[in-house]
Write a protein that holds these residues in place. Sequence first.
Motif, short mmCIF file in Angstrom:
data_model
loop_
_atom_site.label_atom_id
_atom_site.label_comp_id
_atom_site.label_asym_id
_atom_site.label_seq_id
_atom_site.Cartn_x
_atom_site.Cartn_y
_atom_site.Cartn_z
N ALA B 36 0.83 -1.21 0.00
CA ALA B 36 0.00 0.00 0.00
C ALA B 36 0.86 1.26 0.00
O ALA B 36 0.56 2.24 -0.68
CB ALA B 36 -0.94 0.00 1.20
N LEU B 37 1.95 1.22 0.78
CA LEU B 37 2.82 2.40 0.86
C LEU B 37 3.60 2.58 -0.45
O LEU B 37 3.76 3.70 -0.93
CB LEU B 37 3.77 2.30 2.06
CG LEU B 37 3.07 2.35 3.42
CD1 LEU B 37 4.06 2.16 4.56
CD2 LEU B 37 2.33 3.67 3.60
N LEU B 38 4.07 1.46 -1.03
CA LEU B 38 4.78 1.55 -2.31
C LEU B 38 3.84 2.03 -3.42
O LEU B 38 4.26 2.71 -4.35
CB LEU B 38 5.38 0.19 -2.69
CG LEU B 38 6.55 -0.28 -1.84
CD1 LEU B 38 7.00 -1.67 -2.28
CD2 LEU B 38 7.73 0.69 -1.92
N PRO B 45 8.06 4.57 -11.46
CA PRO B 45 8.17 3.16 -11.84
C PRO B 45 7.76 2.21 -10.72
O PRO B 45 7.16 1.15 -10.99
CB PRO B 45 9.66 2.99 -12.16
CG PRO B 45 10.13 4.37 -12.51
CD PRO B 45 9.31 5.31 -11.69
N VAL B 46 8.05 2.57 -9.48
CA VAL B 46 7.63 1.73 -8.34
C VAL B 46 6.11 1.62 -8.31
O VAL B 46 5.54 0.52 -8.21
CB VAL B 46 8.16 2.30 -7.00
CG1 VAL B 46 7.56 1.54 -5.81
CG2 VAL B 46 9.68 2.24 -6.95
N TYR B 53 1.21 -5.52 -10.39
CA TYR B 53 1.14 -6.65 -9.45
C TYR B 53 -0.28 -6.79 -8.89
O TYR B 53 -0.87 -7.88 -8.92
CB TYR B 53 2.17 -6.42 -8.33
CG TYR B 53 1.87 -7.12 -7.02
CD1 TYR B 53 1.99 -8.51 -6.89
CD2 TYR B 53 1.47 -6.38 -5.90
CE1 TYR B 53 1.73 -9.14 -5.69
CE2 TYR B 53 1.21 -7.01 -4.70
CZ TYR B 53 1.32 -8.39 -4.59
OH TYR B 53 1.06 -9.00 -3.39
N ILE B 54 -0.85 -5.69 -8.44
CA ILE B 54 -2.19 -5.76 -7.84
C ILE B 54 -3.22 -6.20 -8.89
O ILE B 54 -4.08 -7.04 -8.61
CB ILE B 54 -2.58 -4.39 -7.21
CG1 ILE B 54 -1.74 -4.14 -5.95
CG2 ILE B 54 -4.07 -4.37 -6.84
CD1 ILE B 54 -1.94 -2.77 -5.32
N SER B 55 -3.09 -5.67 -10.11
CA SER B 55 -4.13 -6.00 -11.08
C SER B 55 -4.01 -7.45 -11.53
O SER B 55 -5.02 -8.10 -11.81
CB SER B 55 -4.12 -5.01 -12.25
OG SER B 55 -3.16 -5.38 -13.19
N VAL B 56 -2.77 -8.01 -11.58
CA VAL B 56 -2.63 -9.43 -11.93
C VAL B 56 -3.19 -10.31 -10.81
O VAL B 56 -3.92 -11.28 -11.04
CB VAL B 56 -1.14 -9.79 -12.20
CG1 VAL B 56 -0.97 -11.30 -12.30
CG2 VAL B 56 -0.66 -9.11 -13.47
N MET B 57 -2.87 -9.94 -9.56
CA MET B 57 -3.33 -10.75 -8.42
C MET B 57 -4.85 -10.76 -8.33
O MET B 57 -5.46 -11.77 -7.98
CB MET B 57 -2.76 -10.16 -7.11
CG MET B 57 -1.28 -10.39 -6.91
SD MET B 57 -0.91 -12.14 -6.71
CE MET B 57 0.36 -12.34 -7.93
N PHE B 101 -5.31 -6.89 0.67
CA PHE B 101 -5.14 -6.08 1.89
C PHE B 101 -4.57 -4.70 1.55
O PHE B 101 -4.96 -3.70 2.13
CB PHE B 101 -4.23 -6.80 2.90
CG PHE B 101 -4.92 -7.92 3.63
CD1 PHE B 101 -6.18 -7.74 4.19
CD2 PHE B 101 -4.31 -9.16 3.77
CE1 PHE B 101 -6.83 -8.77 4.85
CE2 PHE B 101 -4.95 -10.21 4.43
CZ PHE B 101 -6.20 -10.01 4.98
N ALA B 102 -3.64 -4.67 0.58
CA ALA B 102 -3.04 -3.39 0.20
C ALA B 102 -4.11 -2.40 -0.26
O ALA B 102 -4.07 -1.22 0.10
CB ALA B 102 -2.01 -3.59 -0.91
N GLU B 103 -5.06 -2.90 -1.05
CA GLU B 103 -6.11 -2.01 -1.53
C GLU B 103 -7.02 -1.55 -0.40
O GLU B 103 -7.48 -0.42 -0.37
CB GLU B 103 -6.93 -2.70 -2.64
CG GLU B 103 -6.17 -2.78 -3.95
CD GLU B 103 -5.83 -1.41 -4.53
OE1 GLU B 103 -4.71 -0.94 -4.26
OE2 GLU B 103 -6.67 -0.80 -5.21
N ILE B 104 -7.26 -2.46 0.56
CA ILE B 104 -8.07 -2.06 1.73
C ILE B 104 -7.32 -0.99 2.53
O ILE B 104 -7.90 0.03 2.91
CB ILE B 104 -8.37 -3.29 2.62
CG1 ILE B 104 -9.29 -4.25 1.89
CG2 ILE B 104 -8.97 -2.85 3.95
CD1 ILE B 104 -9.57 -5.54 2.64
#
Lengths: 253, 215
Positions: B36-38, B45-46, B53-57, B101-104
């Motif tokens: 979430a922080l990244l 680029p980060v 990564y999030i969209s593939v997961m 969780f990152a999106e939450i």
Amino acid sequence: MIIEMTHIRKSFEGLEVLKDISFAVDSGEVVSVIGPSGSGKSTLLRCATFLETIDGGEIRYMGQTAAHTGEGGRAQYVPHHELSRFRAYCGLVFQQFHLFPHYSVLKNLTDAPMQVQKKSREEAEETAMALLKKMGIEDKAKAYPYQLSGGQQQRVAIARALAMKPEILFFDEPTSALDPELTGEVLKAIRQLAEEKMTMVVVTHEMPFARAVSGRVIFMDGGVIVEQGDPKEVFDDPKEERTRQFLRVFEHA
Amino acid sequence: MTFSTMISTMGAGMLRTVGIFVLTLIGSLPLGMVVALLRKSRIGPVRGVIRVYISVMRGTPLMLQLLVWYFGPFYLFGWSIRGWRFPALIVGFVLNYAAYFAEIYRGGIESIPKGQYEAAEVLGYTRAQTFLRIILPQVVKRIMPSVTNEVITLVKDTSLAFTLAYQEVFSLAKQISASQTSFMPFVIAGVFYFIANYVVAFAMERIEKALDYYR
């Protein structure tokens, strides 16, 4: 002088909000800043408290330069670690209080002194309780912000700022978010601080308060200081037509 | 096979299910915060990599992801995958749940009013202090209902481990049901998941109550 701001310029996306403003406050002075909304009053406070960065000009606290126009005409600030020293000179009370909801009233007042200034808990709590007493809310020390009225929350916010022992305290329309019957208690608290010679700059729409409490009134419009001086002169005998126009609205209100 | 042997055979599977569940949470709850922080990093680029990564997961089935993690090393690099079954499972679960969780977390962080940051800044808090002392505690309270949802989903998702023939409770239920021609293993598995989620819901409710001291 506690703070000296000279030739301050600030634009937001091409819109010039502060146009070459110069402004200084001496120790023990109480200055009211009045003016229509959008005149740059809040931006001036936010620049003074380092929430916004100036585009040009100079900011000095206690005779030391925090930011000044360097080569290329852009304002340059002192390095990050030094800026925290300048932040400690000033406090800010927000229109919307911005208390920390998850902390009790007491912790709102002690957390920054302990975490930022590394004060002991005993010392921080002693200062905090004295301030709450001064604000007339010592019985609310254990309460949480949501349990307080707006007026009480704003007095906690004032105490929280004072707990850091700033040289100067800025108020950004401290009563504008309050119901009329709660405005009085907050103004009374500020008036009390004025009597104790706390250096303060208050952006306000409360004209009777500005007249009664401040030693100097500044009228801002369109990003410039149109007129300033003794409250009696500015209110009773304004020199500028824009000041007169602005004050007329309040007379009829 | 008697009912009690069924229970004891499946008991080992229940422990493995709990193992997947616990390890996934231990890995994904903190990793999600890092993601979430990244995701809000100042380096473009980060942010881009994290977004992909999030969209593939979120965009592919977890079952497929587990198969890729398990068989990928063999098909891509010709590596032996002996002993890799359980690690692959945990990697797959952790990386998938960390994305959710990152999106939450991100939603929670973005819901905190700007004034909280400004008040902390004026008081002289550092960025780290502001995040850890002022922002994060408020985020935790706000995201509890969404996290509860996700944790309950995880309890049921552990059954996807059957794709890698890992002997957790669901795989065992299928096997025993087939060999004994009995419906009972599925009933046992169902009751197990239900009770597990009852416990999860109860625990999460207690945590939410504990955070109820402020609004």
